[in-house]
Design a protein around this motif. Structure first.
Motif, PDB file in Angstrom:
ATOM      1  N   ILE A 471     -80.373-108.330 120.244  1.00 53.51           N
ATOM      2  CA  ILE A 471     -79.561-107.217 119.744  1.00 53.51           C
ATOM      3  C   ILE A 471     -79.666-106.016 120.669  1.00 53.51           C
ATOM      4  O   ILE A 471     -78.669-105.376 121.007  1.00 53.51           O
ATOM      5  CB  ILE A 471     -79.988-106.854 118.304  1.00 53.51           C
ATOM      6  CG1 ILE A 471     -79.545-107.961 117.335  1.00 53.51           C
ATOM      7  CG2 ILE A 471     -79.399-105.509 117.878  1.00 53.51           C
ATOM      8  CD1 ILE A 471     -80.069-107.796 115.924  1.00 53.51           C
ATOM      9  N   ASP A 472     -80.879-105.718 121.126  1.00 52.38           N
ATOM     10  CA  ASP A 472     -81.064-104.588 122.050  1.00 52.38           C
ATOM     11  C   ASP A 472     -80.313-104.822 123.356  1.00 52.38           C
ATOM     12  O   ASP A 472     -79.703-103.898 123.914  1.00 52.38           O
ATOM     13  CB  ASP A 472     -82.550-104.367 122.327  1.00 52.38           C
ATOM     14  CG  ASP A 472     -83.314-103.860 121.103  1.00 52.38           C
ATOM     15  OD1 ASP A 472     -82.653-103.312 120.186  1.00 52.38           O
ATOM     16  OD2 ASP A 472     -84.551-104.032 121.052  1.00 52.38           O
ATOM     17  N   LEU A 473     -80.361-106.061 123.859  1.00 54.74           N
ATOM     18  CA  LEU A 473     -79.667-106.378 125.109  1.00 54.74           C
ATOM     19  C   LEU A 473     -78.155-106.302 124.939  1.00 54.74           C
ATOM     20  O   LEU A 473     -77.442-105.803 125.811  1.00 54.74           O
ATOM     21  CB  LEU A 473     -80.083-107.773 125.585  1.00 54.74           C
ATOM     22  CG  LEU A 473     -81.530-107.909 126.070  1.00 54.74           C
ATOM     23  CD1 LEU A 473     -81.914-109.378 126.199  1.00 54.74           C
ATOM     24  CD2 LEU A 473     -81.729-107.190 127.404  1.00 54.74           C
ATOM     25  N   TYR A 474     -77.639-106.818 123.820  1.00 52.98           N
ATOM     26  CA  TYR A 474     -76.199-106.711 123.547  1.00 52.98           C
ATOM     27  C   TYR A 474     -75.765-105.239 123.517  1.00 52.98           C
ATOM     28  O   TYR A 474     -74.717-104.873 124.051  1.00 52.98           O
ATOM     29  CB  TYR A 474     -75.866-107.354 122.200  1.00 52.98           C
ATOM     30  CG  TYR A 474     -75.788-108.863 122.196  1.00 52.98           C
ATOM     31  CD1 TYR A 474     -75.132-109.557 123.193  1.00 52.98           C
ATOM     32  CD2 TYR A 474     -76.355-109.598 121.140  1.00 52.98           C
ATOM     33  CE1 TYR A 474     -75.052-110.948 123.170  1.00 52.98           C
ATOM     34  CE2 TYR A 474     -76.282-110.983 121.102  1.00 52.98           C
ATOM     35  CZ  TYR A 474     -75.631-111.657 122.119  1.00 52.98           C
ATOM     36  OH  TYR A 474     -75.541-113.025 122.084  1.00 52.98           O
ATOM     37  N   ARG A 475     -76.553-104.410 122.863  1.00 50.55           N
ATOM     38  CA  ARG A 475     -76.202-102.992 122.761  1.00 50.55           C
ATOM     39  C   ARG A 475     -76.131-102.346 124.148  1.00 50.55           C
ATOM     40  O   ARG A 475     -75.212-101.587 124.454  1.00 50.55           O
ATOM     41  CB  ARG A 475     -77.227-102.243 121.907  1.00 50.55           C
ATOM     42  CG  ARG A 475     -77.195-102.563 120.437  1.00 50.55           C
ATOM     43  CD  ARG A 475     -78.029-101.527 119.665  1.00 50.55           C
ATOM     44  NE  ARG A 475     -78.358-101.961 118.331  1.00 50.55           N
ATOM     45  CZ  ARG A 475     -77.509-101.923 117.302  1.00 50.55           C
ATOM     46  NH1 ARG A 475     -76.291-101.502 117.487  1.00 50.55           N
ATOM     47  NH2 ARG A 475     -77.898-102.320 116.097  1.00 50.55           N
ATOM     48  N   GLU A 476     -77.130-102.643 124.986  1.00 50.13           N
ATOM     49  CA  GLU A 476     -77.151-102.052 126.328  1.00 50.13           C
ATOM     50  C   GLU A 476     -75.950-102.544 127.147  1.00 50.13           C
ATOM     51  O   GLU A 476     -75.319-101.778 127.875  1.00 50.13           O
ATOM     52  CB  GLU A 476     -78.456-102.402 127.039  1.00 50.13           C
ATOM     53  CG  GLU A 476     -78.604-101.675 128.376  1.00 50.13           C
ATOM     54  CD  GLU A 476     -79.940-101.971 129.064  1.00 50.13           C
ATOM     55  OE1 GLU A 476     -80.080-101.583 130.249  1.00 50.13           O
ATOM     56  OE2 GLU A 476     -80.823-102.592 128.425  1.00 50.13           O
ATOM     57  N   SER A 477     -75.640-103.833 127.018  1.00 46.03           N
ATOM     58  CA  SER A 477     -74.477-104.375 127.722  1.00 46.03           C
ATOM     59  C   SER A 477     -73.190-103.706 127.253  1.00 46.03           C
ATOM     60  O   SER A 477     -72.325-103.357 128.048  1.00 46.03           O
ATOM     61  CB  SER A 477     -74.397-105.892 127.502  1.00 46.03           C
ATOM     62  OG  SER A 477     -73.244-106.424 128.114  1.00 46.03           O
ATOM     63  N   SER A 496     -72.184-108.593 116.733  1.00 45.59           N
ATOM     64  CA  SER A 496     -71.904-108.673 115.299  1.00 45.59           C
ATOM     65  C   SER A 496     -72.584-109.890 114.682  1.00 45.59           C
ATOM     66  O   SER A 496     -73.200-109.815 113.609  1.00 45.59           O
ATOM     67  CB  SER A 496     -70.394-108.739 115.068  1.00 45.59           C
ATOM     68  OG  SER A 496     -70.098-108.902 113.703  1.00 45.59           O
ATOM     69  N   SER A 497     -72.497-111.016 115.376  1.00 45.05           N
ATOM     70  CA  SER A 497     -73.121-112.241 114.870  1.00 45.05           C
ATOM     71  C   SER A 497     -74.637-112.083 114.769  1.00 45.05           C
ATOM     72  O   SER A 497     -75.259-112.497 113.783  1.00 45.05           O
ATOM     73  CB  SER A 497     -72.771-113.412 115.789  1.00 45.05           C
ATOM     74  OG  SER A 497     -73.406-114.590 115.373  1.00 45.05           O
ATOM     75  N   ALA A 498     -75.242-111.463 115.788  1.00 42.53           N
ATOM     76  CA  ALA A 498     -76.696-111.265 115.769  1.00 42.53           C
ATOM     77  C   ALA A 498     -77.102-110.331 114.632  1.00 42.53           C
ATOM     78  O   ALA A 498     -78.107-110.560 113.951  1.00 42.53           O
ATOM     79  CB  ALA A 498     -77.155-110.709 117.116  1.00 42.53           C
ATOM     80  N   LEU A 499     -76.329-109.279 114.409  1.00 39.47           N
ATOM     81  CA  LEU A 499     -76.630-108.360 113.309  1.00 39.47           C
ATOM     82  C   LEU A 499     -76.482-109.056 111.955  1.00 39.47           C
ATOM     83  O   LEU A 499     -77.233-108.788 111.010  1.00 39.47           O
ATOM     84  CB  LEU A 499     -75.703-107.139 113.386  1.00 39.47           C
ATOM     85  CG  LEU A 499     -75.990-106.168 114.530  1.00 39.47           C
ATOM     86  CD1 LEU A 499     -74.827-105.191 114.703  1.00 39.47           C
ATOM     87  CD2 LEU A 499     -77.289-105.405 114.279  1.00 39.47           C
TER      88      LEU A 499
END
Length: 1095
Positions: A471-477, A496-499
């Motif tokens: 989730i942290d990596l998706y956010r940074e991307s 969204s899927s990870a959340l």
């Protein structure tokens, strides 16, 4: 040899030169030498091409008579034109010498050195020989030093510009620009030096832009384009003109980062490179790090575009990379990704085969994904392994190889669940990320890839720490992906899927709320035909279901069902399946039921706007029905879907009023059940399973009771279609007094449906108009309206006329032809326009050809000459206005309201308000009861008046409103199919006839239209709202000499024109005028310049 040269000649051979640097740092077309013999005569050599080592070879010989002064000067000059030179160019070096000094080398080649320029000393290699009279064959014809004004100004411009480049003193740049502008002014169209004048001025201004000395880059580029147009292919200076424009575009991109600049740069580079001879200085600069090489690097870093244009662009970039170029592997990679993207969007195996030829190892991986050939996947992994071995630590492309191999291993892990594959994939992606530190253009992709493999390991092995890191990596991307990035929707969906996964573990409501918002954003970014919409819908549907399993909120089940229906409709359109129309019908029916369960306008609006990605469903459904040649159903679907909450509320209000008269008990029972059902809908969700089950049971019981009540009402004579969408037969009543033209703006087709007074509807196709064209037309109108506000009233609005001509030729003329030829609608008849989507932002009523008839006898007629136009937001709104127009009083009331000094934050003072109020008061017939409100009396001080306030207000006796204000008939841009604006809101609340505005009203000028309107409206001394549309038509025609085009066409009429006499017993009719409050209605709040809406 003093005293020995009289009456003799000297033969001077100009052999070569080196270290030629131009003080202004411009790229010269060539170098030439000028020898000044005296104040009136000089000799100029041929222009020599500057080579890559900054040298030039001439082998140019001249024989000069030595009957003049022994002193002379030698100048090295840079010419910026190969063809016809404008001026004398720029001085590179100047040396005062004598013939004796030149002849002191005994007929041997010798060098002369010039003062330093940019830290180097230019030099020439010469040979000088004295000749006797008998040796002379011909002597050279010398040039006159006398100069014209154009030459003097050009040379002065070069001198001041060179000084600016060495001193950075802005005054020198301003002087140079002034000189070059003066030259251009003296070179009219057709002048042989016009292209050179354009170039000199543009180059000087470009350097000012680069140095932040306030230059307009768009006008600079226009100058370079003008020069290039005057030097077509084959012209000696064609290559240099391409280079100048290329250089300017690259500078624009480096300063502003706008992709269109670098994309055009690549196109120009392809044209320029073949025109640059190898070994020349021009080639080294044009192909160098700051020109074509820069363009290639920048293009390789642009986001992937899978369109045909994007793929063509990638091929252009690849063509720029010669075999062996360090940029060619990356260019091949980007082209392959673009082709892969096209395959993902269109599913063409041909596209995939093409991609395999470009990048076999990656494409085999993709082909495995879609054909499930394990051999392809294993071969791809082997090739990736080999590619990684060829990219050892320190190699520029190692991060690409690491990511490609990692993704292939991830695919095999998801296929065969081999833990070793996912463990190695994570390791590879972590190494790739270390090679892409912050600031690296590939970092966002590497972050996303690492998040993917961690996400997958969590899903298979249930490692919660993996999920949090993912989730942290998706956010940074996501933070690194700008809006418009071609892969942004994938990151949104994956985050969204990870959340959603984490919500099912922790039950933190913030995670699921964010997951829903991210999916909706993803859908907003994708076109309806994009194949990835399917995945976004799947993630969103699963998110709603996950929340229901935790919170047991029935609304989530309903939302999931609606999402499923929307996806069905979209997929049916993509694959052209016969079920598309059925999918649309179910979508709209579900929406109707979803909205119908709410008891207030506010709650209905909230329910309808919850599905932002479904805004185009009504027009898309109508388009689908039109394509199946069912025009009646197209009208029904469009009416059912557009203005959903407003149409339903209007329908419900009218039906309940009639039901109250027929059976008050049923009316009361239905209203109470609707309110209880709406309240229950908002309170059904609960984390307590027992409470949730009880709420769900209560909700289902209320639904059954509500449904039974509706069934009972439908058994009452005259109420068989209670709450059902109106049929075409019912809707055709809107055309009782003139045809209604519905303009359908869908992504699948743009056309019009004419609903006549009787008979079948007629279809008018716009073959050259698409939704993209309409969006561009909308933008063009907004721009030209804005620019017109800076023009003098007497100036011709040429660009605006061009746009209105397009509206006439492409949209309204085909409609008029059908009205006249097929329906026999006579001239000066009434017609109603019912625009949808983007059509609502285009001034259809002002369509005009602005041209002379083919036979030369007068001007062609425009729409306002042929018909009297009104608008209606929906057919139901027009019908309702007519139904409530049953009576009329003989002594009406008239209220004029204005506010010249609005409150804080509501805009500046309007100086013409009071005079306009007085003007209106004088024009109102004395038979009317008149009220004027201004100042504090015209302001609701406690809070802003909202559109919903107006909608909730029921004023059935109100007849007419003139909204002489800004933007009163402009819809909500977020929900264009909801036709929400102040004028429509007033019509909904009970006003039968409304005049509104499409954009900003000029207070001082618009008063002429207002005066002319009321003069026509009250022409017979009576106050008759049925004349509103006619009065507006007459008013705009009569003020053409006083009021500019955009301020005449800003006013539109909405509603009806027919009313009948009323008995004295009814409440007085109110004619209402709201004057001059600025920006109005974007969502729901009137940010007005003062307004009171109370009687």
């Amino acid at each position: 040899m003093p005293g020995t040269l009289e009456s003799r000649y000297i033969k001077l051979e100009l052999i070569s030169g080196r270290n030629f640097k131009v003080p202004s740092q411009r790229i010269p077309a060539g170098i030439y030498i000028s020898i000044n013999l005296d104040s009136s005569r000089c000799w100029n050599s041929a222009i020599g091409v500057l080579l890559s080592d900054e040298s030039t070879a001439w082998a140019d010989t001249v024989t000069l008579s030595l009957d003049t002064s022994l002193a002379l000067s030698v100048e090295i000059r840079a010419s910026f034109e190969l063809d016809r030179m404008l001026g004398n160019g720029e001085v590179v070096g100047k040396l005062e010498t004598s013939w004796d000094a030149l002849l002191d080398h005994r007929s041997e080649p010798f060098n002369i050195s010039f003062p330093s320029v940019l830290s180097v000393h230019p030099s020439l290699t010469l040979e000088a020989v004295v000749l006797l009279d008998s040796d002379i064959q011909d002597s050279v014809l010398l040039n006159s030093v006398g100069e014209c004004e154009i030459v003097r100004n050009t040379d002065a411009g070069h001198e001041r510009f060179a000084t600016y480049m060495t001193s950075n003193t802005v005054s020198h740049l301003n002087d140079a620009v002034q000189h070059f502008q003066s030259v251009l002014d003296q070179c009219p169209v057709g002048h042989l030096d016009r292209a050179a004048a354009f170039t000199n001025l543009a180059w000087a201004r470009l350097q000012g832009y680069i140095q932040n000395d306030s230059q307009d880059i768009d006008s600079i580029n226009s100058l370079f384009r003008e020069a290039l147009a005057l030097r077509p292919q084959g012209h000696p200076d064609h290559p240099s003109s391409i280079y100048h424009l290329l250089h300017a575009l690259i500078r624009c991109y480096s300063e502003e980062g706008t992709a269109v600049y670098i994309q055009e740069s690549a196109q120009l580079s392809c044209k320029l490179l073949p025109l640059c001879p190898e070994g020349t200085f021009f080639h080294s600069i044009a192909a160098g790090a700051n020109s074509i090489d820069y363009a290639i690097r920048a293009c390789n870093n642009l986001p992937t575009d899978a369109s045909d244009e994007g793929i063509h662009f990638r091929q252009v970039v690849l063509d720029l990379c010669t075999l062996g170029s360090e940029h060619r592997p990356r260019a091949l990679q980007e082209l392959a990704q673009a082709v892969e993207g096209r395959f993902q969007e269109r599913g063409s195996i041909d596209a995939l085969d093409e991609c395999i030829q470009l990048r076999r190892e990656a494409s085999l991986h993709y082909r495995f994904d879609h054909q499930d050939n394990s051999h392809d996947l294993n071969e791809a992994i082997s090739l990736y392994e080999e590619g990684l071995r060829l990219c050892p630590v320190g190699n520029t492309y190692r991060d690409f190889s690491l990511d490609n191999l990692g993704l292939a291993l991830r695919t095999r892990f998801n296929q065969h669940s081999d833990v070793n594959d996912i463990m190695r994939a994570i390791s590879l992606h972590r190494e790739a990320l270390t090679l892409c530190p912050p600031g690296n253009s590939y970092r966002e992709t590497t972050l996303h890839n690492l998040a993917l493999v961690l996400h997958d390991r969590y899903a298979k092995l249930d490692a919660s720490e993996d999920l949090d890191e993912a989730i942290d990596l998706y956010r940074e991307s996501l933070q690194l992906q700008q809006h418009g990035h071609p892969s942004r929707h994938k990151t949104l969906d994956n985050l969204s899927s990870a959340l959603r996964y984490r919500f099912t573990q922790t039950q933190r409501n913030g995670d699921v709320e964010e997951a829903i918002r991210l999916c909706q954003e993803s859908l907003d970014t994708l076109s309806s035909l994009h194949l990835d919409r399917y995945f976004s819908y799947m993630v969103l549907q699963e998110t709603y279901l996950s929340r229901y399993r935790v919170q047991y909120d029935l609304a989530d089940l309903i939302s999931a069902r609606i999402r499923e229906a929307i996806d069905w409709a979209h997929q049916a359109e993509v694959y052209r399946h016969d079920s598309a129309l059925e999918a649309y019908r179910i979508c709209l029916e579900l929406f109707d039921n979803h909205v119908m369960a709410r008891s207030t306008i506010i709650s209905r609006r909230e329910a309808a706007t919850a599905f932002r990605d479904a805004q185009s469903l009504p027009v898309d459904a109508a388009s689908c029905s039109i394509r199946r040649e069912d025009l009646q159903q197209a009208v029904e679907l469009l009416e059912q879907g557009r203005g959903q909450q407003w149409s339903l509320a209007s329908r419900l209000r009218t039906l309940l009023e009639d039901l109250e008269v027929t059976n008050s008990n049923f009316a009361y029972k239905f209203s109470e059940l609707s309110k209880r059902l709406s309240d229950a809908h908002g309170s059904a969700g609960s984390a307590d399973r027992v409470a949730a089950d009880q709420a769900a049971t209560q909700y289902r019981r209320l639904q059954e009771q509500w449904g039974a009540a509706v069934a009972d009402i439908r058994n009452i004579p005259g109420f068989s279609r209670f709450l059902l969408p109106p049929s075409f037969t019912e809707l055709q009543a809107a055309a009782r007094h003139g045809p209604v033209i519905i303009l359908v703006a869908s992504q699948y087709s743009c056309s019009a449906i004419i609903v006549p007074t009787s008979g079948e509807p007629h279809h008018v196709l716009f073959p050259r108009i698409t939704l993209v064209h309409l969006e561009r037309l909308k933008s063009d109108f907004a721009r030209e309206i804005r620019l017109a506000s800076f023009m003098r009233p007497e100036e011709t609005r040429k660009e605006l006329q061009v746009l209105l001509r397009i509206v006439w030729d492409e949209i309204m003329l085909p409609i008029v032809i059908v009205l006249q030829r097929d329906l026999r609608v006579t001239s000066r008849s009434r017609i109603w326009l019912c625009p949808t989507a983007t059509f609502t932002s285009i001034p259809l009523h002002a369509a005009h050809p602005f041209r002379t008839k083919a036979d030369g006898r007068g001007r062609e007629l425009c729409l306002e000459n042929v018909y009297i136009c009104s608008y209606t937001p929906t057919l139901s709104a027009l019908i309702r206005s007519r139904q409530t127009m049953k009576t009329r009083v003989t002594t009406p009331s008239f209220a004029a309201i204005g506010q010249s000094v609005p409150g804080a934050g509501q805009g500046g003072a309007l100086l013409t308000i009071d005079s306009e109020l007085e003007l209106v008061r004088k024009l109102v017939p004395t038979t009317a009861k008149t009220t004027t409100l201004s100042g504090d009396d015209a302001t609701r001080a406690d809070e802003p008046l909202t559109l919903l306030d107006i909608m909730e207000n029921d004023t059935p006796q109100a007849e007419f409103a003139f909204l002489s204000a800004c933007h009163t008939a402009v819809g909500d841009e977020e929900t264009p199919n909801e036709v929400i604006h102040l004028a429509a809101g007033l019509q909904f609340s009970g006003f039968k006839s409304v005049i509104g505005t499409l954009w900003v009203v000029d207070d001082a000028i618009a008063k002429h239209v207002v005066e002319a309107f009321y003069e026509n409206m009250f022409k017979d001394g009576a106050m008759d709202c049925t004349k509103a549309a006619w009065a507006l038509n007459r008013a705009t025609c009569s003020v053409k000499t006083k009021v500019p085009l955009e301020q005449r066409m800003v006013f539109i009429h909405i509603g009806i024109t027919l009313c009948v006499t009323l008995p004295h017993s009814r409440t007085p009719t109110i004619l209402f005028s709201l004057l001059q409050f600025s920006k109005v209605i974007r969502c729901s709040t009137i940010t007005s310049r003062g307004l009171c809406f109370a009687f």
